[in-house]
Write a protein that holds these residues in place. Sequence first.
Motif, PDB file in Angstrom:
ATOM      1  N   THR A 164     -14.868 -23.412 -28.792  1.00 34.33           N
ATOM      2  CA  THR A 164     -13.636 -24.175 -28.934  1.00 34.33           C
ATOM      3  C   THR A 164     -13.044 -24.113 -30.338  1.00 34.33           C
ATOM      4  OG1 THR A 164     -15.076 -26.110 -29.153  1.00 34.33           O
ATOM      5  CG2 THR A 164     -13.987 -25.789 -27.050  1.00 34.33           C
TER       6      THR A 164
ATOM      7  N   LEU B 123      -5.594 -27.763 -23.438  1.00 34.10           N
ATOM      8  CA  LEU B 123      -7.033 -27.582 -23.570  1.00 34.10           C
ATOM      9  C   LEU B 123      -7.610 -28.408 -24.713  1.00 34.10           C
ATOM     10  CD1 LEU B 123      -7.213 -23.740 -22.914  1.00 34.10           C
ATOM     11  CD2 LEU B 123      -7.927 -25.572 -21.372  1.00 34.10           C
TER      12      LEU B 123
ATOM     13  N   SER C 214     -10.835 -37.534 -23.444  1.00 35.96           N
ATOM     14  CA  SER C 214     -11.441 -36.204 -23.468  1.00 35.96           C
ATOM     15  C   SER C 214     -12.506 -36.106 -22.388  1.00 35.96           C
ATOM     16  CB  SER C 214     -12.073 -35.920 -24.833  1.00 35.96           C
ATOM     17  OG  SER C 214     -12.772 -34.696 -24.809  1.00 35.96           O
TER      18      SER C 214
ATOM     19  N   ARG D  28     -14.704 -33.418 -22.478  1.00 37.49           N
ATOM     20  CA  ARG D  28     -15.743 -32.527 -22.983  1.00 37.49           C
ATOM     21  C   ARG D  28     -17.031 -33.294 -23.273  1.00 37.49           C
ATOM     22  NH1 ARG D  28     -11.161 -29.728 -25.061  1.00 37.49           N
ATOM     23  NH2 ARG D  28     -11.256 -27.520 -24.444  1.00 37.49           N
TER      24      ARG D  28
ATOM     25  N   GLN E  25     -13.446 -28.041 -19.059  1.00 39.07           N
ATOM     26  CA  GLN E  25     -13.760 -28.938 -20.172  1.00 39.07           C
ATOM     27  C   GLN E  25     -15.125 -29.606 -19.997  1.00 39.07           C
ATOM     28  OE1 GLN E  25     -10.069 -31.140 -21.746  1.00 39.07           O
ATOM     29  NE2 GLN E  25      -9.536 -30.659 -19.632  1.00 39.07           N
TER      30      GLN E  25
END
Length: 564
Positions: free
Chosen positions: A100, A147, A210, A212, A258
């Motif tokens: 990332t 993203l 988020s 992630r 993600q």
Amino acid sequence: MEGDNGITEEERKVVQEFSYLLEKSKQLFNGLRDLPQYGHKQWQSYFCRTFDVYTKLWKFQQQHRITLDTHYGLKRWQIGEVASKIGQLYYHYYLRTSETNYLIESFSFYSAIRARAYYSKVNKEKGPELMVKKLRYYARLIVVCLLLRKMDLIRELIKELSRHIDEYVSLFDTSDKMEWSLVLGEINAFIEADNQVIVVDKDNKQMILSHRLSRDVLPPLEKGCPVYISLQEALIIGNCQEQVKFSELTLDMYRMLQTIEREPDPDLNQSETIIPDSQENSQKVGKRENPHKYLLYKPTFGQFYTFMGTAFKELPPNAALLLYMSADGSSGCDKPQDYGAYDYGGIATNNRKEGNDQRSNNKPSGNLKEMHCVHPGDIYPFTRKPLFLIVDSPNSHVFKGIPNLFGQPVIVLMSPVQLPLAIQERCYVKGNLFTLFLSDPVMAFCSICDITDVTADVWSKCQKVMAKVANDSANLLCKSRGIDHVYMQFYGDEYLRLLILRYIFCYATLRYHRGFKDESFYPQSHPDLRGNDIMENALLHKHVLELASILDVRPVFLEVGETD
């Protein structure tokens, strides 16, 4: 010494060197299109050569800007083009490596173009070509911002893109004006659909969530717990016809992408551009903490098998391959022929109908199967190595009988094959419920309870309950005697551990929701996790009720000890 046109020999060399670097960079960039999209060895040296030339070009134009402005006629949009190509390089390098931090580098170059207004005067050019480049740049920047979850910036970019599209349409009578309106519509629909639940802070400002992986969402491994397998390769496939998508990325693909990535490194110094000048340096920067991923939107069967075979081939020892498929189901034969792995259909990865009109007279139409469909039998060859399969489809259950032919661990997590009608209609637009549970379980919980907005304080309390759910599920999993050992073989990998624990929560939530009264409404797993002391544990039931109480929807769920 100056020539007849007032240019010195040194300035002429500057112009020549810039022209050479510019042409060389274009050749290398165009050559990237010819590289195979699969595999991550043969492309490395080519990418590094391209980066090297673009780095030299970028620094060269910075060092000799005055000379190039005067004697080359360098325009600001040309500088913007170079920056845009570098941004594209970093974005595609991110796609190749799953690191990332390269995505952040892409954003830094794209945002510089906007901040320095490199494309501000392209509307004064005679043809539409530069305006199209400007519009494409905006579309690419919005993908990168999606993203990186830069939602506030995306809203600004959408307004700017809309204005530029209107300007483009008014200046040039081109055939693609409708296409750009559709692109803008896709972006707006994608953003709206992704907003399942709006979380607002005390100032009534929407918080950016988020999906992630971070330290606070996953219980650590107990001391001494062995790590047998790590996730190294992942195929993410999407083909849900009704689901919104943008830039060949469906909502489900976007969420799963993600879910199996770490949060970007907050300590990355953005003033020092990362140049992946070698495989060693790339690995040092990224540390390969994220599994390498392939994103396949509506792949043909040939594409699926090629990418799957490449991922399988490059899988190192003690590593696992994740196959995630979010797609419409494809039914089997009208009259099953006892072929087992191919009789009952599978997952339609692409809806092309090629070959269906070439039926011979001696071939009953009932035997004709979809060409671009992944059947359970198509997966068998890849079970020679550890495989973790997630199927989100109305036909998911056909994968529950995958045999262990080669003694390697195989897990299949399958979505419910049906949902209550009201939930099903919402999934057509908002993305599939099962994938939502795997990517953001609290948001999925809110979704099935018709909760569309919560305060930041309530959201924080819900996350604390989810932490308890994860910890208790992990303890139950590790201490259960009835569980198949294959789960513990995958448990050491943090991404796969997260997916297993969220699957357990998904099952418990749907099992105790009063609106989900049929067995077909529940997810399934292979090997089956039901029938032991985990899936319907009273402790998890209490956590579900605690979460429901915080969100003020406790009557929606069965109480402990209550039957349907």
